[in-house]
Design a protein around this motif. Structure first.
Motif, short mmCIF file in Angstrom:
data_model
loop_
_atom_site.label_atom_id
_atom_site.label_comp_id
_atom_site.label_asym_id
_atom_site.label_seq_id
_atom_site.Cartn_x
_atom_site.Cartn_y
_atom_site.Cartn_z
N ALA A 173 -20.02 -9.22 -16.42
CA ALA A 173 -19.22 -9.35 -17.63
C ALA A 173 -18.10 -8.88 -17.94
N ILE A 174 -17.99 -7.54 -17.16
CA ILE A 174 -16.70 -6.93 -17.60
C ILE A 174 -15.70 -7.46 -16.97
N VAL A 175 -15.81 -7.88 -15.60
CA VAL A 175 -14.81 -8.74 -14.73
C VAL A 175 -14.39 -9.79 -15.50
N TYR A 176 -15.30 -10.65 -16.17
CA TYR A 176 -14.69 -11.78 -16.76
C TYR A 176 -13.88 -11.40 -17.98
N LEU A 177 -14.38 -10.36 -18.74
CA LEU A 177 -13.48 -9.78 -19.82
C LEU A 177 -12.25 -9.28 -19.40
N ALA A 178 -12.03 -8.62 -18.12
CA ALA A 178 -10.77 -8.13 -17.69
C ALA A 178 -9.89 -9.36 -17.34
N HIS A 179 -10.63 -10.36 -17.02
CA HIS A 179 -9.81 -11.50 -16.50
C HIS A 179 -9.28 -12.47 -17.71
N ASN A 180 -10.40 -12.77 -18.51
CA ASN A 180 -9.94 -13.57 -19.73
C ASN A 180 -9.79 -12.99 -21.03
N GLY A 181 -10.29 -11.46 -21.22
CA GLY A 181 -10.34 -11.22 -22.68
C GLY A 181 -11.15 -11.74 -23.41
N PHE A 190 -8.29 -7.19 -24.79
CA PHE A 190 -7.17 -7.58 -23.92
C PHE A 190 -7.31 -7.82 -22.51
N ALA A 191 -7.02 -8.85 -21.95
CA ALA A 191 -7.31 -9.22 -20.61
C ALA A 191 -6.43 -8.16 -19.70
N PHE A 192 -6.91 -6.90 -19.29
CA PHE A 192 -5.95 -6.06 -18.59
C PHE A 192 -5.81 -6.43 -17.00
N CYS A 193 -6.10 -7.73 -16.50
CA CYS A 193 -6.05 -8.15 -15.26
C CYS A 193 -4.56 -8.52 -15.08
N GLN A 194 -3.63 -8.61 -16.28
CA GLN A 194 -2.49 -9.04 -15.99
C GLN A 194 -1.52 -7.74 -15.49
N GLN A 195 -2.05 -6.71 -15.86
CA GLN A 195 -1.27 -5.43 -15.38
C GLN A 195 -1.78 -4.74 -14.07
N PHE A 196 -3.17 -4.69 -14.01
CA PHE A 196 -3.96 -4.24 -12.77
C PHE A 196 -4.54 -5.11 -11.92
N ASN A 197 -3.56 -5.62 -11.37
CA ASN A 197 -3.81 -6.83 -10.35
C ASN A 197 -4.76 -6.56 -9.34
N ALA A 250 -11.50 3.17 -24.31
CA ALA A 250 -10.37 3.71 -24.46
C ALA A 250 -9.41 3.31 -23.41
N SER A 251 -9.98 3.34 -21.95
CA SER A 251 -9.15 2.94 -20.79
C SER A 251 -8.50 1.46 -21.10
N ALA A 252 -9.48 0.81 -21.41
CA ALA A 252 -9.19 -0.71 -21.21
C ALA A 252 -8.43 -1.06 -22.69
N ASN A 253 -8.38 -0.18 -23.60
CA ASN A 253 -7.87 -0.34 -25.01
C ASN A 253 -8.84 -1.70 -25.48
N TRP A 254 -9.87 -1.53 -25.41
CA TRP A 254 -11.01 -2.38 -26.13
C TRP A 254 -11.45 -1.59 -27.32
N PHE A 255 -11.66 -2.44 -28.35
CA PHE A 255 -11.83 -1.81 -29.78
C PHE A 255 -13.29 -2.12 -30.10
N ALA A 256 -14.07 -0.83 -30.80
CA ALA A 256 -15.46 -1.26 -30.98
C ALA A 256 -15.51 -1.85 -32.22
#
Lengths: 193, 193
Positions: free
Chosen positions: A137-145, A152-159, B147-153
Protein backbone atom coordinates in the motif's frame (compact mmCIF):
# COMPACT_ATOMS: atom_id res chain seq x y z
CA UNK A 1 -8.51 -77.32 -6.30
CA UNK A 2 -11.01 -74.98 -4.71
CA UNK A 3 -8.82 -74.49 -1.66
CA UNK A 4 -5.88 -73.69 -3.91
CA UNK A 5 -7.90 -71.07 -5.77
CA UNK A 6 -9.02 -69.56 -2.50
CA UNK A 7 -5.45 -69.40 -1.27
CA UNK A 8 -4.33 -67.83 -4.50
CA UNK A 9 -7.14 -65.28 -4.20
CA UNK A 10 -6.13 -64.46 -0.65
CA UNK A 11 -2.51 -64.05 -1.64
CA UNK A 12 -3.56 -61.76 -4.46
CA UNK A 13 -5.70 -59.58 -2.23
CA UNK A 14 -2.88 -59.39 0.34
CA UNK A 15 -0.47 -58.35 -2.39
CA UNK A 16 -2.83 -55.66 -3.68
CA UNK A 17 -3.38 -54.33 -0.14
CA UNK A 18 0.32 -54.10 0.51
CA UNK A 19 0.91 -52.46 -2.88
CA UNK A 20 -1.83 -49.89 -2.21
CA UNK A 21 -0.31 -49.21 1.23
CA UNK A 22 3.03 -48.75 -0.46
CA UNK A 23 1.47 -46.34 -2.97
CA UNK A 24 -0.05 -44.26 -0.15
CA UNK A 25 3.34 -44.24 1.60
CA UNK A 26 5.03 -43.13 -1.61
CA UNK A 27 2.53 -40.31 -2.16
CA UNK A 28 2.92 -39.26 1.48
CA UNK A 29 6.70 -39.21 1.12
CA UNK A 30 6.35 -37.15 -2.06
CA UNK A 31 4.13 -34.65 -0.23
CA UNK A 32 6.66 -34.45 2.63
CA UNK A 33 9.52 -33.78 0.20
CA UNK A 34 7.40 -31.07 -1.48
CA UNK A 35 6.77 -29.60 1.98
CA UNK A 36 10.52 -29.41 2.65
CA UNK A 37 11.29 -27.83 -0.74
CA UNK A 38 8.49 -25.25 -0.28
CA UNK A 39 9.79 -24.34 3.17
CA UNK A 40 13.30 -23.76 1.81
CA UNK A 41 11.93 -21.61 -1.06
CA UNK A 42 9.80 -19.61 1.39
CA UNK A 43 12.70 -19.06 3.79
CA UNK A 44 14.98 -17.83 0.99
CA UNK A 45 12.25 -15.53 -0.38
CA UNK A 46 11.39 -13.93 2.95
CA UNK A 47 15.07 -13.58 3.89
CA UNK A 48 15.73 -11.83 0.56
CA UNK A 49 12.79 -9.50 1.13
CA UNK A 50 13.88 -8.63 4.66
CA UNK A 51 17.48 -7.96 3.61
CA UNK A 52 16.50 -5.97 0.49
CA UNK A 53 14.13 -3.76 2.46
CA UNK A 54 16.36 -3.53 5.55
CA UNK A 55 19.40 -2.27 3.65
CA UNK A 56 17.50 0.35 1.65
CA UNK A 57 19.05 3.74 2.09
CA UNK A 58 19.31 6.66 -0.29
CA UNK A 59 20.83 10.07 0.26
CA UNK A 60 20.10 12.76 -2.29
CA UNK A 61 22.99 14.96 -3.41
CA UNK A 62 22.57 18.41 -1.99
CA UNK A 63 24.43 21.66 -2.67
CA UNK A 64 23.97 22.95 0.83
CA UNK A 65 26.46 21.37 3.18
CA UNK A 66 24.40 20.88 6.34
CA UNK A 67 21.11 19.81 4.82
CA UNK A 68 20.84 16.26 3.57
CA UNK A 69 17.79 14.50 2.18
CA UNK A 70 17.95 10.91 3.28
CA UNK A 71 15.42 8.09 2.85
CA UNK A 72 15.63 4.91 4.90
CA UNK A 73 13.22 2.03 5.33
CA UNK A 74 12.55 2.91 8.97
CA UNK A 75 11.22 6.34 8.08
CA UNK A 76 7.94 4.55 7.35
CA UNK A 77 6.53 2.26 10.07
CA UNK A 78 4.95 -0.15 7.56
CA UNK A 79 8.36 -0.87 6.04
CA UNK A 80 9.72 -1.59 9.53
CA UNK A 81 6.81 -3.96 10.11
CA UNK A 82 7.56 -5.57 6.73
CA UNK A 83 11.17 -6.26 7.74
CA UNK A 84 10.12 -7.64 11.15
CA UNK A 85 7.40 -9.85 9.66
CA UNK A 86 9.71 -11.25 6.98
CA UNK A 87 12.48 -11.93 9.51
CA UNK A 88 10.07 -13.74 11.82
CA UNK A 89 8.69 -15.82 8.97
CA UNK A 90 12.19 -16.71 7.77
CA UNK A 91 13.21 -17.76 11.29
CA UNK A 92 10.05 -19.86 11.68
CA UNK A 93 10.56 -21.60 8.33
CA UNK A 94 14.17 -22.33 9.26
CA UNK A 95 13.12 -23.80 12.62
CA UNK A 96 10.40 -25.91 11.00
CA UNK A 97 12.84 -27.62 8.62
CA UNK A 98 13.84 -30.40 11.10
CA UNK A 99 10.14 -31.24 11.60
CA UNK A 100 9.67 -31.35 7.85
CA UNK A 101 12.63 -33.74 7.50
CA UNK A 102 11.15 -35.89 10.31
CA UNK A 103 7.95 -36.10 8.24
CA UNK A 104 9.89 -37.42 5.25
CA UNK A 105 11.47 -40.16 7.37
CA UNK A 106 8.22 -41.11 9.15
CA UNK A 107 5.70 -40.24 6.47
CA UNK A 108 3.02 -42.66 7.66
CA UNK A 109 2.63 -41.45 11.24
CA UNK A 110 3.07 -37.95 12.66
CA UNK A 111 -0.48 -36.60 12.41
CA UNK A 112 -0.22 -34.43 15.52
CA UNK A 113 3.04 -32.80 14.48
CA UNK A 114 1.49 -32.04 11.07
CA UNK A 115 -1.48 -30.34 12.73
CA UNK A 116 0.88 -28.26 14.88
CA UNK A 117 2.69 -27.20 11.69
CA UNK A 118 -0.65 -26.27 10.05
CA UNK A 119 -1.51 -24.04 13.05
CA UNK A 120 1.82 -22.21 12.92
CA UNK A 121 1.76 -22.02 9.12
CA UNK A 122 -1.64 -20.34 9.23
CA UNK A 123 -0.53 -17.76 11.80
CA UNK A 124 2.71 -17.04 9.91
CA UNK A 125 0.84 -16.71 6.62
CA UNK A 126 -1.42 -14.06 8.17
CA UNK A 127 1.63 -12.21 9.52
CA UNK A 128 3.45 -12.30 6.19
CA UNK A 129 0.37 -11.26 4.20
CA UNK A 130 -0.27 -8.36 6.57
CA UNK A 131 3.33 -7.14 6.31
CA UNK A 132 3.51 -7.52 2.55
CA UNK A 133 0.23 -5.79 1.75
CA UNK A 134 0.81 -2.92 4.19
CA UNK A 135 4.19 -2.33 2.52
CA UNK A 136 2.56 -2.69 -0.93
CA UNK A 137 0.00 0.00 0.00
CA UNK A 138 2.83 2.39 0.89
CA UNK A 139 4.79 1.51 -2.28
CA UNK A 140 1.65 2.26 -4.31
CA UNK A 141 1.30 5.64 -2.60
CA UNK A 142 5.00 6.37 -3.09
CA UNK A 143 4.64 5.73 -6.82
CA UNK A 144 1.28 7.39 -7.47
CA UNK A 145 0.56 9.60 -4.48
CA UNK A 146 -3.02 10.53 -3.71
CA UNK A 147 -4.57 13.76 -4.92
CA UNK A 148 -7.58 13.64 -2.55
CA UNK A 149 -5.45 13.29 0.54
CA UNK A 150 -2.79 15.64 -0.83
CA UNK A 151 -0.14 12.96 -0.49
CA UNK A 152 2.84 13.52 -2.72
CA UNK A 153 4.47 10.69 -4.74
CA UNK A 154 8.03 10.81 -3.38
CA UNK A 155 9.29 8.33 -5.97
CA UNK A 156 10.02 11.23 -8.28
CA UNK A 157 12.92 12.18 -6.02
CA UNK A 158 13.93 8.99 -4.29
CA UNK A 159 14.14 6.83 -7.35
CA UNK A 160 16.50 4.06 -6.25
CA UNK A 161 14.83 3.89 -2.80
CA UNK A 162 11.51 3.30 -4.53
CA UNK A 163 12.81 0.65 -6.89
CA UNK A 164 14.45 -1.25 -4.05
CA UNK A 165 11.34 -1.24 -1.85
CA UNK A 166 9.13 -2.29 -4.76
CA UNK A 167 11.47 -5.13 -5.65
CA UNK A 168 11.63 -6.39 -2.08
CA UNK A 169 7.88 -7.08 -2.19
CA UNK A 170 8.38 -9.90 -4.71
CA UNK A 171 9.98 -12.35 -2.28
CA UNK A 172 7.30 -11.65 0.27
CA UNK A 173 4.38 -12.28 -2.10
CA UNK A 174 6.16 -15.43 -3.27
CA UNK A 175 6.29 -16.42 0.39
CA UNK A 176 2.49 -16.00 0.70
CA UNK A 177 2.02 -18.37 -2.25
CA UNK A 178 4.40 -20.85 -0.60
CA UNK A 179 2.38 -20.76 2.63
CA UNK A 180 -0.87 -21.40 0.73
CA UNK A 181 0.68 -24.45 -0.91
CA UNK A 182 2.13 -25.59 2.44
CA UNK A 183 -1.28 -25.51 4.16
CA UNK A 184 -2.97 -27.34 1.28
CA UNK A 185 -0.15 -29.94 1.12
CA UNK A 186 -0.46 -30.53 4.85
CA UNK A 187 -4.24 -30.98 4.61
CA UNK A 188 -3.83 -33.54 1.83
CA UNK A 189 -1.05 -35.34 3.73
CA UNK A 190 -3.18 -35.50 6.90
CA UNK A 191 -6.08 -36.97 4.93
CA UNK A 192 -3.86 -39.68 3.38
CA UNK A 193 -2.67 -41.58 6.40
CA UNK B 1 -16.17 -71.85 30.58
CA UNK B 2 -13.21 -70.70 28.58
CA UNK B 3 -15.31 -70.20 25.47
CA UNK B 4 -17.76 -68.09 27.46
CA UNK B 5 -14.97 -65.91 28.79
CA UNK B 6 -13.62 -65.47 25.31
CA UNK B 7 -17.05 -64.51 24.02
CA UNK B 8 -17.53 -62.03 26.85
CA UNK B 9 -14.13 -60.55 26.09
CA UNK B 10 -15.02 -60.20 22.41
CA UNK B 11 -18.33 -58.54 23.24
CA UNK B 12 -16.51 -56.12 25.56
CA UNK B 13 -13.94 -55.22 22.94
CA UNK B 14 -16.71 -54.76 20.36
CA UNK B 15 -18.58 -52.47 22.75
CA UNK B 16 -15.50 -50.41 23.46
CA UNK B 17 -14.76 -50.09 19.72
CA UNK B 18 -18.27 -48.93 18.96
CA UNK B 19 -18.22 -46.45 21.86
CA UNK B 20 -14.88 -45.03 20.71
CA UNK B 21 -16.26 -44.75 17.16
CA UNK B 22 -19.26 -42.91 18.58
CA UNK B 23 -16.97 -40.57 20.50
CA UNK B 24 -14.99 -39.78 17.32
CA UNK B 25 -18.29 -39.16 15.50
CA UNK B 26 -19.46 -36.86 18.29
CA UNK B 27 -16.21 -34.88 18.25
CA UNK B 28 -16.42 -34.65 14.46
CA UNK B 29 -20.00 -33.38 14.65
CA UNK B 30 -18.93 -30.83 17.25
CA UNK B 31 -16.12 -29.63 14.98
CA UNK B 32 -18.59 -29.35 12.07
CA UNK B 33 -21.03 -27.28 14.15
CA UNK B 34 -18.14 -25.03 15.22
CA UNK B 35 -17.22 -24.68 11.53
CA UNK B 36 -20.77 -23.54 10.70
CA UNK B 37 -20.89 -21.03 13.58
CA UNK B 38 -17.47 -19.62 12.64
CA UNK B 39 -18.57 -19.19 9.02
CA UNK B 40 -21.70 -17.28 10.07
CA UNK B 41 -19.64 -15.02 12.39
CA UNK B 42 -17.09 -14.40 9.64
CA UNK B 43 -19.79 -13.60 7.06
CA UNK B 44 -21.48 -11.11 9.38
CA UNK B 45 -18.15 -9.48 10.28
CA UNK B 46 -16.97 -9.05 6.70
CA UNK B 47 -20.41 -7.83 5.56
CA UNK B 48 -20.40 -5.26 8.34
CA UNK B 49 -16.91 -4.10 7.36
CA UNK B 50 -17.82 -3.82 3.68
CA UNK B 51 -21.01 -1.86 4.39
CA UNK B 52 -19.38 0.41 6.99
CA UNK B 53 -16.51 1.29 4.64
CA UNK B 54 -18.68 1.43 1.51
CA UNK B 55 -21.13 3.96 2.92
CA UNK B 56 -18.47 6.29 4.34
CA UNK B 57 -18.94 9.78 3.03
CA UNK B 58 -18.21 13.13 4.65
CA UNK B 59 -18.65 16.61 3.25
CA UNK B 60 -17.04 19.45 5.11
CA UNK B 61 -19.07 22.65 5.59
CA UNK B 62 -17.66 25.38 3.42
CA UNK B 63 -18.39 29.10 3.27
CA UNK B 64 -17.66 29.32 -0.42
CA UNK B 65 -20.63 28.05 -2.41
CA UNK B 66 -18.96 26.24 -5.29
CA UNK B 67 -16.09 24.58 -3.45
CA UNK B 68 -16.87 21.53 -1.39
CA UNK B 69 -14.47 19.30 0.45
CA UNK B 70 -15.74 15.77 0.23
CA UNK B 71 -14.18 12.50 1.42
CA UNK B 72 -15.40 9.15 0.16
CA UNK B 73 -14.00 5.67 0.52
CA UNK B 74 -13.23 5.42 -3.20
CA UNK B 75 -10.89 8.41 -3.10
CA UNK B 76 -8.29 5.95 -1.84
CA UNK B 77 -7.73 2.76 -3.89
CA UNK B 78 -6.86 0.66 -0.82
CA UNK B 79 -10.27 1.37 0.69
CA UNK B 80 -11.92 0.29 -2.57
CA UNK B 81 -9.88 -2.93 -2.46
CA UNK B 82 -10.94 -3.37 1.16
CA UNK B 83 -14.64 -3.17 0.22
CA UNK B 84 -14.18 -5.58 -2.72
CA UNK B 85 -12.18 -8.09 -0.64
CA UNK B 86 -14.72 -8.04 2.20
CA UNK B 87 -17.64 -8.44 -0.19
CA UNK B 88 -15.99 -11.39 -1.91
CA UNK B 89 -15.18 -13.05 1.40
CA UNK B 90 -18.73 -12.52 2.66
CA UNK B 91 -20.17 -14.03 -0.55
CA UNK B 92 -17.80 -17.01 -0.31
CA UNK B 93 -18.68 -17.66 3.33
CA UNK B 94 -22.39 -17.50 2.47
CA UNK B 95 -21.93 -19.95 -0.40
CA UNK B 96 -19.91 -22.34 1.77
CA UNK B 97 -22.67 -22.62 4.39
CA UNK B 98 -24.54 -25.48 2.62
CA UNK B 99 -21.29 -27.47 2.46
CA UNK B 100 -20.72 -26.84 6.15
CA UNK B 101 -24.26 -28.08 6.94
CA UNK B 102 -23.58 -31.16 4.79
CA UNK B 103 -20.51 -31.83 6.96
CA UNK B 104 -22.66 -31.76 10.11
CA UNK B 105 -25.06 -34.32 8.63
CA UNK B 106 -22.30 -36.58 7.26
CA UNK B 107 -19.55 -35.91 9.74
CA UNK B 108 -17.76 -39.24 9.26
CA UNK B 109 -17.17 -39.07 5.49
CA UNK B 110 -16.60 -36.04 3.27
CA UNK B 111 -12.81 -35.80 3.35
CA UNK B 112 -12.51 -34.47 -0.19
CA UNK B 113 -15.08 -31.73 0.31
CA UNK B 114 -13.26 -30.69 3.49
CA UNK B 115 -9.97 -30.42 1.58
CA UNK B 116 -11.68 -28.27 -1.06
CA UNK B 117 -12.96 -26.00 1.70
CA UNK B 118 -9.44 -25.75 3.19
CA UNK B 119 -8.07 -24.66 -0.20
CA UNK B 120 -10.70 -21.93 -0.65
CA UNK B 121 -10.44 -20.88 3.01
CA UNK B 122 -6.69 -20.37 2.60
CA UNK B 123 -7.09 -18.26 -0.55
CA UNK B 124 -9.89 -16.17 1.00
CA UNK B 125 -7.89 -15.66 4.18
CA UNK B 126 -4.99 -14.25 2.14
CA UNK B 127 -7.40 -11.95 0.26
CA UNK B 128 -9.04 -10.68 3.46
CA UNK B 129 -5.70 -10.18 5.26
CA UNK B 130 -4.31 -8.26 2.29
CA UNK B 131 -7.37 -5.99 2.11
CA UNK B 132 -7.52 -5.39 5.85
CA UNK B 133 -3.85 -4.60 6.33
CA UNK B 134 -3.62 -2.33 3.26
CA UNK B 135 -6.59 -0.38 4.63
CA UNK B 136 -5.03 -0.39 8.11
CA UNK B 137 -1.83 1.10 6.66
CA UNK B 138 -3.84 3.97 5.14
CA UNK B 139 -5.84 4.48 8.35
CA UNK B 140 -2.57 4.71 10.27
CA UNK B 141 -1.27 7.33 7.81
CA UNK B 142 -4.56 9.22 7.99
CA UNK B 143 -4.27 9.42 11.78
CA UNK B 144 -0.55 10.07 12.13
CA UNK B 145 0.69 11.19 8.74
CA UNK B 146 4.35 10.80 7.89
CA UNK B 147 6.84 13.58 8.37
CA UNK B 148 9.60 12.04 6.22
CA UNK B 149 7.33 11.64 3.20
CA UNK B 150 5.57 14.94 3.91
CA UNK B 151 2.23 13.18 4.10
CA UNK B 152 -0.37 15.11 6.02
CA UNK B 153 -2.72 13.45 8.59
CA UNK B 154 -6.13 14.28 7.11
CA UNK B 155 -7.98 12.99 10.18
CA UNK B 156 -7.68 16.47 11.69
CA UNK B 157 -10.26 17.67 9.17
CA UNK B 158 -12.24 14.61 8.20
CA UNK B 159 -12.97 13.38 11.67
CA UNK B 160 -16.10 11.30 11.14
CA UNK B 161 -14.68 9.81 7.91
CA UNK B 162 -11.64 8.68 9.86
CA UNK B 163 -13.58 7.19 12.74
CA UNK B 164 -15.81 5.25 10.36
CA UNK B 165 -12.93 3.80 8.33
CA UNK B 166 -11.03 2.87 11.51
CA UNK B 167 -14.09 1.14 12.94
CA UNK B 168 -14.76 -0.81 9.77
CA UNK B 169 -11.38 -2.56 10.18
CA UNK B 170 -12.61 -4.41 13.28
CA UNK B 171 -14.97 -6.75 11.44
CA UNK B 172 -12.28 -7.54 8.92
CA UNK B 173 -9.62 -8.42 11.47
CA UNK B 174 -12.20 -10.52 13.28
CA UNK B 175 -12.76 -12.27 9.96
CA UNK B 176 -9.03 -13.09 9.70
CA UNK B 177 -9.17 -14.71 13.14
CA UNK B 178 -12.24 -16.69 12.05
CA UNK B 179 -10.41 -17.99 8.96
CA UNK B 180 -7.43 -19.09 11.08
CA UNK B 181 -9.77 -21.06 13.35
CA UNK B 182 -11.60 -22.48 10.31
CA UNK B 183 -8.40 -23.82 8.75
CA UNK B 184 -7.23 -25.35 12.05
CA UNK B 185 -10.68 -26.87 12.71
CA UNK B 186 -10.71 -28.40 9.23
CA UNK B 187 -7.23 -29.87 9.71
CA UNK B 188 -8.28 -31.47 13.01
CA UNK B 189 -11.54 -32.76 11.48
CA UNK B 190 -9.68 -34.28 8.52
CA UNK B 191 -7.27 -36.05 10.88
CA UNK B 192 -10.15 -37.55 12.94
CA UNK B 193 -11.93 -39.65 10.35
Amino acid sequence: MKAEQLEAGEANSKQSTSSSTQRVLLINRGLSVMDLVLRIIGAVGSLGSAVAMGTTDQTLPSFIQFIQFNAQYNDIPMFTFFVIANSMVCAYLGLSLPMSIFHIIRSSAAINSRIILVIFDTVMMALLTAGASAAAAIVYLAHNGNASANWFAFCQQFNSFCERTSGSLIGSFGGILVFMLLIITSAVAISRR
